[in-house]
Design a protein around this motif. Structure first.
Motif, PDB file in Angstrom:
ATOM      1  N   GLY A   1      56.629 -34.970  59.549  1.00 43.80           N
ATOM      2  CA  GLY A   1      57.230 -34.072  58.569  1.00 43.80           C
ATOM      3  C   GLY A   1      56.446 -33.930  57.289  1.00 43.80           C
ATOM      4  O   GLY A   1      57.017 -33.643  56.231  1.00 43.80           O
ATOM      5  N   THR A   2      55.124 -34.107  57.363  1.00 45.47           N
ATOM      6  CA  THR A   2      54.316 -34.001  56.161  1.00 45.47           C
ATOM      7  C   THR A   2      52.964 -33.387  56.496  1.00 45.47           C
ATOM      8  O   THR A   2      52.755 -32.889  57.596  1.00 45.47           O
ATOM      9  N   THR A   3      52.054 -33.391  55.553  1.00 42.13           N
ATOM     10  CA  THR A   3      50.693 -32.898  55.757  1.00 42.13           C
ATOM     11  C   THR A   3      49.719 -33.877  55.094  1.00 42.13           C
ATOM     12  O   THR A   3      50.123 -34.706  54.265  1.00 42.13           O
ATOM     13  N   LEU A   4      48.450 -33.764  55.459  1.00 41.10           N
ATOM     14  CA  LEU A   4      47.447 -34.615  54.830  1.00 41.10           C
ATOM     15  C   LEU A   4      47.399 -34.364  53.328  1.00 41.10           C
ATOM     16  O   LEU A   4      47.245 -35.296  52.533  1.00 41.10           O
ATOM     17  N   HIS A   5      47.521 -33.110  52.936  1.00 41.37           N
ATOM     18  CA  HIS A   5      47.478 -32.772  51.509  1.00 41.37           C
ATOM     19  C   HIS A   5      48.609 -33.444  50.749  1.00 41.37           C
ATOM     20  O   HIS A   5      48.399 -33.988  49.648  1.00 41.37           O
TER      21      HIS A   5
END
Length: 266
Positions: A88-92
């Motif tokens: 539920g997230t991103t690398l950024h």
């Protein structure tokens, strides 16, 4: 009266007028005449202060040898984009959260983030890919140990060798002598093989925000110099008129990056 003096044992003193009667030792701590007796809380505070003063200094960072100083640290985070999305997230977002936490804990610190790139399907643990990409000495030593004494990367066949892990380009066994920015430009195109990259994207990703951004004309100059150093292999960097540039791999072009993928600016 200092703490050291007040806590020192008091010597027994004999009066000259009564030599047969020894003076009794003073058991209580000395204090000025008329001063109030110390309370239990004061004595406890004094004991804590004495204990703190006797406490040894904080030990040095274990990995820092004598004659050097620690100036920061690296935290390797291994996670690909698919796993981040599943969480539920991103690398950024992960990068920004870590930066915010660092700024909160240590406002005087500086941070730099890079993403480690690897060919699709390369396999292996994500964190190991990151460590190799960032040239972690322990990871490199382990890799060399696993490979034994064999090292095929020192063989220089004819053709172009773009060695991303060692930041060099060989033309028929001879170093092309690219500048840092020229190699970064070529690497950016190589890692996006087959895709046309416009000039604006090159400026945005190859020049830091603190640097003076070049014009699109400057990008053309850099590409022209890069191609001239590639000599008779210059057509691996193609100009797509009105759009930008693209890297095209030929049969005589070898790219070495699987063992130690190069980090790209995040």
């Amino acid at each position: 009266m200092s703490l050291a003096l007040a806590s020192a044992p008091v010597r027994t003193v004999q009066a000259r007028t009564a030599p047969s009667l020894p003076a009794a030792p003073v058991a209580a701590p000395l204090r000025s005449i008329g001063a109030p007796a110390p309370s239990a809380s004061t004595e406890a505070t004094t004991a804590v202060a004495a204990s703190a003063s006797a406490r040894p200094a904080a030990p040095r960072v274990r990995a820092v040898p004598e004659g050097t100083e620690a100036r920061g640290f690296v935290l390797y985070v291994g996670i690909d984009e698919a796993k981040a999305a599943a969480d539920g997230t991103t690398l950024h977002r992960i990068v920004e959260a870590l930066r915010a936490l660092t700024a909160e804990i240590a406002p005087s610190s500086g941070t730099y983030a890079a993403v480690a790139l690897a060919p699709e399907g390369a396999g292996g643990r994500d964190v190991d890919v990151v460590r190799l990409a960032l040239q972690d000495p322990a990871a490199l030593a382990k890799q060399r140990e696993g490979q034994g004494t064999r090292d095929d990367t020192d063989r220089h066949p004819n053709g172009v060798i773009i060695d991303i892990s060692r930041k060099r380009v060989l033309l028929d066994g001879e170093a092309a002598g690219l500048t840092y920015k020229e190699f970064e430009l070529l690497q950016y195109l190589v890692l996006r093989e087959g895709r046309t990259i416009d000039r604006h994207e090159l400026i945005e990703n190859l020049w830091d925000a603190d640097d003076e951004a070049p014009s699109e004309r400057t990008i053309d100059v850099h590409v022209r110099r890069l191609r001239s150093k590639l000599a008779h292999y210059q057509d691996i960097v193609r100009t797509v008129r009105g759009v930008g540039y693209r890297f095209d791999r030929h049969a005589d072009v070898s790219i070495r990056q699987a063992s130690t993928p190069s980090p790209d600016l995040y």
